[in-house]
Design a protein around this motif. Sequence first.
Motif, PDB file in Angstrom:
ATOM      1  N   ASN A 176     -34.133  14.141   8.304  1.00 51.14           N
ATOM      2  CA  ASN A 176     -35.645  13.841   7.853  1.00 51.14           C
ATOM      3  C   ASN A 176     -35.723  12.524   7.372  1.00 51.14           C
ATOM      4  OD1 ASN A 176     -37.748  14.849   7.842  1.00 51.14           O
ATOM      5  ND2 ASN A 176     -37.638  16.548   6.681  1.00 51.14           N
ATOM      6  N   TYR A 177     -35.135  11.402   7.855  1.00 51.31           N
ATOM      7  CA  TYR A 177     -35.110  10.190   7.387  1.00 51.31           C
ATOM      8  C   TYR A 177     -35.889   9.489   8.579  1.00 51.31           C
ATOM      9  CZ  TYR A 177     -31.302  10.372   3.835  1.00 51.31           C
ATOM     10  OH  TYR A 177     -30.406  10.645   2.749  1.00 51.31           O
ATOM     11  N   ILE A 178     -36.288   8.075   8.030  1.00 54.07           N
ATOM     12  CA  ILE A 178     -36.946   7.346   8.665  1.00 54.07           C
ATOM     13  C   ILE A 178     -36.237   6.594   9.665  1.00 54.07           C
ATOM     14  CG2 ILE A 178     -38.625   5.285   8.851  1.00 54.07           C
ATOM     15  CD1 ILE A 178     -39.698   6.414   6.327  1.00 54.07           C
ATOM     16  N   TYR A 179     -36.463   6.279  11.062  1.00 55.24           N
ATOM     17  CA  TYR A 179     -35.593   5.630  11.860  1.00 55.24           C
ATOM     18  C   TYR A 179     -36.210   4.087  12.190  1.00 55.24           C
ATOM     19  CZ  TYR A 179     -34.064   3.695  16.466  1.00 55.24           C
ATOM     20  OH  TYR A 179     -33.545   2.741  17.545  1.00 55.24           O
ATOM     21  N   ILE A 180     -35.329   3.098  11.950  1.00 55.49           N
ATOM     22  CA  ILE A 180     -36.102   1.742  12.220  1.00 55.49           C
ATOM     23  C   ILE A 180     -34.847   1.075  13.086  1.00 55.49           C
ATOM     24  CG2 ILE A 180     -36.416  -0.572  10.997  1.00 55.49           C
ATOM     25  CD1 ILE A 180     -36.893   1.148   8.435  1.00 55.49           C
ATOM     26  N   ASP A 181     -35.516   0.667  14.527  1.00 61.62           N
ATOM     27  CA  ASP A 181     -35.021  -0.052  15.362  1.00 61.62           C
ATOM     28  C   ASP A 181     -35.162  -1.512  15.234  1.00 61.62           C
ATOM     29  OD1 ASP A 181     -34.282  -1.236  17.800  1.00 61.62           O
ATOM     30  OD2 ASP A 181     -35.510   0.182  19.092  1.00 61.62           O
ATOM     31  N   THR A 182     -34.125  -2.293  14.585  1.00 56.25           N
ATOM     32  CA  THR A 182     -34.363  -3.593  14.381  1.00 56.25           C
ATOM     33  C   THR A 182     -34.315  -4.528  15.726  1.00 56.25           C
ATOM     34  OG1 THR A 182     -32.132  -4.216  13.926  1.00 56.25           O
ATOM     35  CG2 THR A 182     -33.587  -3.411  11.918  1.00 56.25           C
ATOM     36  N   GLY A 183     -33.768  -3.929  16.748  1.00 57.12           N
ATOM     37  CA  GLY A 183     -33.640  -4.783  18.045  1.00 57.12           C
ATOM     38  C   GLY A 183     -34.993  -4.734  18.702  1.00 57.12           C
ATOM     39  N   ALA A 184     -36.032  -3.755  18.447  1.00 57.29           N
ATOM     40  CA  ALA A 184     -37.427  -3.802  19.029  1.00 57.29           C
ATOM     41  C   ALA A 184     -38.013  -4.880  18.073  1.00 57.29           C
ATOM     42  CB  ALA A 184     -37.875  -2.335  18.725  1.00 57.29           C
ATOM     43  N   MET A 185     -37.716  -5.231  16.990  1.00 53.54           N
ATOM     44  CA  MET A 185     -38.303  -6.556  16.186  1.00 53.54           C
ATOM     45  C   MET A 185     -38.191  -7.708  16.869  1.00 53.54           C
ATOM     46  SD  MET A 185     -38.016  -5.101  12.450  1.00 53.54           S
ATOM     47  CE  MET A 185     -39.093  -3.931  11.680  1.00 53.54           C
ATOM     48  N   TYR A 186     -36.902  -7.998  17.156  1.00 46.53           N
ATOM     49  CA  TYR A 186     -36.497  -9.025  17.768  1.00 46.53           C
ATOM     50  C   TYR A 186     -37.063  -9.265  19.228  1.00 46.53           C
ATOM     51  CZ  TYR A 186     -33.282  -9.930  13.946  1.00 46.53           C
ATOM     52  OH  TYR A 186     -33.044 -10.242  12.585  1.00 46.53           O
ATOM     53  N   ARG A 187     -37.192  -8.158  19.882  1.00 45.86           N
ATOM     54  CA  ARG A 187     -37.889  -8.178  21.113  1.00 45.86           C
ATOM     55  C   ARG A 187     -39.213  -8.459  20.863  1.00 45.86           C
ATOM     56  NH1 ARG A 187     -34.906  -5.525  25.294  1.00 45.86           N
ATOM     57  NH2 ARG A 187     -32.889  -4.748  24.815  1.00 45.86           N
ATOM     58  N   ALA A 188     -39.848  -7.890  20.312  1.00 50.32           N
ATOM     59  CA  ALA A 188     -41.359  -8.206  19.645  1.00 50.32           C
ATOM     60  C   ALA A 188     -41.788  -9.738  19.710  1.00 50.32           C
ATOM     61  CB  ALA A 188     -41.832  -7.282  18.926  1.00 50.32           C
ATOM     62  N   VAL A 189     -40.900 -10.154  19.016  1.00 52.82           N
ATOM     63  CA  VAL A 189     -40.983 -11.496  18.534  1.00 52.82           C
ATOM     64  C   VAL A 189     -40.735 -12.589  19.902  1.00 52.82           C
ATOM     65  CG1 VAL A 189     -40.030 -13.461  17.123  1.00 52.82           C
ATOM     66  CG2 VAL A 189     -40.550 -11.378  15.947  1.00 52.82           C
ATOM     67  N   THR A 190     -39.778 -12.059  20.465  1.00 49.11           N
ATOM     68  CA  THR A 190     -39.495 -12.828  21.753  1.00 49.11           C
ATOM     69  C   THR A 190     -40.561 -12.722  22.692  1.00 49.11           C
ATOM     70  OG1 THR A 190     -37.014 -12.108  21.539  1.00 49.11           O
ATOM     71  CG2 THR A 190     -37.962 -12.851  23.683  1.00 49.11           C
ATOM     72  N   LEU A 191     -41.129 -11.586  22.824  1.00 47.55           N
ATOM     73  CA  LEU A 191     -42.406 -11.277  23.591  1.00 47.55           C
ATOM     74  C   LEU A 191     -43.489 -12.213  23.437  1.00 47.55           C
ATOM     75  CD1 LEU A 191     -43.779  -9.569  26.258  1.00 47.55           C
ATOM     76  CD2 LEU A 191     -44.670  -8.001  24.456  1.00 47.55           C
ATOM     77  N   ALA A 192     -43.773 -12.376  22.068  1.00 52.23           N
ATOM     78  CA  ALA A 192     -44.928 -13.161  21.388  1.00 52.23           C
ATOM     79  C   ALA A 192     -44.646 -14.391  21.730  1.00 52.23           C
ATOM     80  CB  ALA A 192     -45.094 -12.878  20.076  1.00 52.23           C
ATOM     81  N   ALA A 193     -43.272 -14.833  21.457  1.00 53.85           N
ATOM     82  CA  ALA A 193     -42.973 -16.575  21.959  1.00 53.85           C
ATOM     83  C   ALA A 193     -42.924 -16.760  23.269  1.00 53.85           C
ATOM     84  CB  ALA A 193     -41.743 -16.595  21.277  1.00 53.85           C
ATOM     85  N   GLN A 194     -42.671 -15.769  24.266  1.00 56.54           N
ATOM     86  CA  GLN A 194     -42.857 -16.045  25.564  1.00 56.54           C
ATOM     87  C   GLN A 194     -44.313 -16.366  26.098  1.00 56.54           C
ATOM     88  OE1 GLN A 194     -40.661 -12.923  27.224  1.00 56.54           O
ATOM     89  NE2 GLN A 194     -38.699 -14.014  27.371  1.00 56.54           N
ATOM     90  N   ARG A 195     -45.156 -15.626  25.779  1.00 56.77           N
ATOM     91  CA  ARG A 195     -46.393 -15.512  25.660  1.00 56.77           C
ATOM     92  C   ARG A 195     -47.115 -16.904  25.358  1.00 56.77           C
ATOM     93  NH1 ARG A 195     -48.617  -9.663  24.219  1.00 56.77           N
ATOM     94  NH2 ARG A 195     -47.784  -8.462  26.101  1.00 56.77           N
ATOM     95  N   ALA A 196     -46.732 -17.170  24.201  1.00 56.10           N
ATOM     96  CA  ALA A 196     -47.241 -18.471  23.746  1.00 56.10           C
ATOM     97  C   ALA A 196     -46.711 -19.682  24.036  1.00 56.10           C
ATOM     98  CB  ALA A 196     -47.219 -18.279  22.021  1.00 56.10           C
ATOM     99  N   MET A 245     -31.012   2.658  10.183  1.00 51.73           N
ATOM    100  CA  MET A 245     -31.549   1.426  10.788  1.00 51.73           C
ATOM    101  C   MET A 245     -30.414   1.017  11.681  1.00 51.73           C
ATOM    102  SD  MET A 245     -32.775  -1.985   8.653  1.00 51.73           S
ATOM    103  CE  MET A 245     -34.379  -1.253   7.709  1.00 51.73           C
ATOM    104  N   ASP A 246     -30.784   0.607  12.821  1.00 51.09           N
ATOM    105  CA  ASP A 246     -29.747   0.271  13.756  1.00 51.09           C
ATOM    106  C   ASP A 246     -30.008  -1.390  14.178  1.00 51.09           C
ATOM    107  OD1 ASP A 246     -31.808   0.196  15.918  1.00 51.09           O
ATOM    108  OD2 ASP A 246     -30.516   1.142  17.293  1.00 51.09           O
ATOM    109  N   GLY A 247     -29.005  -2.031  14.607  1.00 49.63           N
ATOM    110  CA  GLY A 247     -28.920  -3.484  14.876  1.00 49.63           C
ATOM    111  C   GLY A 247     -27.651  -4.100  15.018  1.00 49.63           C
ATOM    112  N   ARG A 248     -27.485  -5.244  14.742  1.00 50.31           N
ATOM    113  CA  ARG A 248     -26.356  -6.088  14.761  1.00 50.31           C
ATOM    114  C   ARG A 248     -25.909  -6.510  13.637  1.00 50.31           C
ATOM    115  NH1 ARG A 248     -28.374  -4.670  18.918  1.00 50.31           N
ATOM    116  NH2 ARG A 248     -27.761  -5.385  20.970  1.00 50.31           N
ATOM    117  N   ASP A 249     -26.774  -6.765  12.518  1.00 53.65           N
ATOM    118  CA  ASP A 249     -26.377  -7.360  11.222  1.00 53.65           C
ATOM    119  C   ASP A 249     -26.682  -6.607  10.231  1.00 53.65           C
ATOM    120  OD1 ASP A 249     -29.064  -7.704  11.627  1.00 53.65           O
ATOM    121  OD2 ASP A 249     -28.954  -9.586  10.502  1.00 53.65           O
ATOM    122  N   ILE A 250     -26.930  -5.153  10.433  1.00 53.82           N
ATOM    123  CA  ILE A 250     -27.778  -4.294   9.111  1.00 53.82           C
ATOM    124  C   ILE A 250     -26.625  -4.174   8.076  1.00 53.82           C
ATOM    125  CG2 ILE A 250     -28.811  -2.371   8.624  1.00 53.82           C
ATOM    126  CD1 ILE A 250     -30.143  -4.254  10.738  1.00 53.82           C
ATOM    127  N   GLY A 251     -25.369  -3.740   8.377  1.00 49.93           N
ATOM    128  CA  GLY A 251     -24.203  -3.408   7.360  1.00 49.93           C
ATOM    129  C   GLY A 251     -23.805  -4.949   6.773  1.00 49.93           C
TER     130      GLY A 251
END
Length: 221
Positions: free
Chosen positions: A28-48, A126-132
């Motif tokens: 009953n914890y909150i899941y946070i996918d940090t890779g999705a955040m890096y992906r969203a920033v990448t998408l925004a940058a590509q569009r701009a 939280m999942d990612g590459r540098d969380i720990g």
Amino acid sequence: GNRINIAIDGPAGAGKSTIARMVAGQLNYIYIDTGAMYRAVTLAAQRAKVASSDEAALEQLLKKIQITLLPGDEGQLVWMNDEDVTGAIRKHEVTEQVSYYAAQRVVREVLSQWQRELAATKGVVMDGRDIGTAVLPSAELKIFLTASVSERASRRFKQLKPHEQMDLETLEKSIATRDELDKQRDISPLVQAEDAILLDSTGKSIDEVVQEVVNLGRCKM
Ligand code: C5P
């Protein structure tokens, strides 16, 4: 017991998001996918049309975007400002470029800060590459989840939609290239934290791995 934070890091396709989401569900914890955040920033940058090397433009861009992660029936929904980008951030063009944007200092600083804020109340997986190593160095439980490259590629292969067809060999190369970029970067590279528990999921079922992580978590509560 006490609410804790759980960090799950590891290379691409190791099953981190599936495992993290299921562990969060059980606790009953909150899941946070940090890779999705890096992906969203990448998408925004590509569009701009902002190149990964253009730090000043990236900094401006980051000020204009707000990323929201919401629980959905088949996984997490990702919103950027007022748009659902859940599907768009998984596209090949984003996957191929994300590691270049993720290597930039300004991107890592801003996203790590958001991630720390989300975890401040505890009870987060939280999942990612540098969380720990960098985002939540004092997380009560740190897992470094791996699997062989061929197993990771074949798992991804099975998840591909018909219009995303790619042969297994190309997929394996793409995963290996991304891992290499993530390991070689200067700022918070992909590396197992000293106090992380190494979990190799090769040949194990999802439920087996989830149960292992949940049990390890309960010991820390
Ligand atoms: O987890 P996922 O494969 O979606 O992550 C996409 C990319 O985002 C990674 O290959 C990596 O370049 C970057 N990333 C990162 N740090 C994180 C999570 C993801 O650099 N904590």
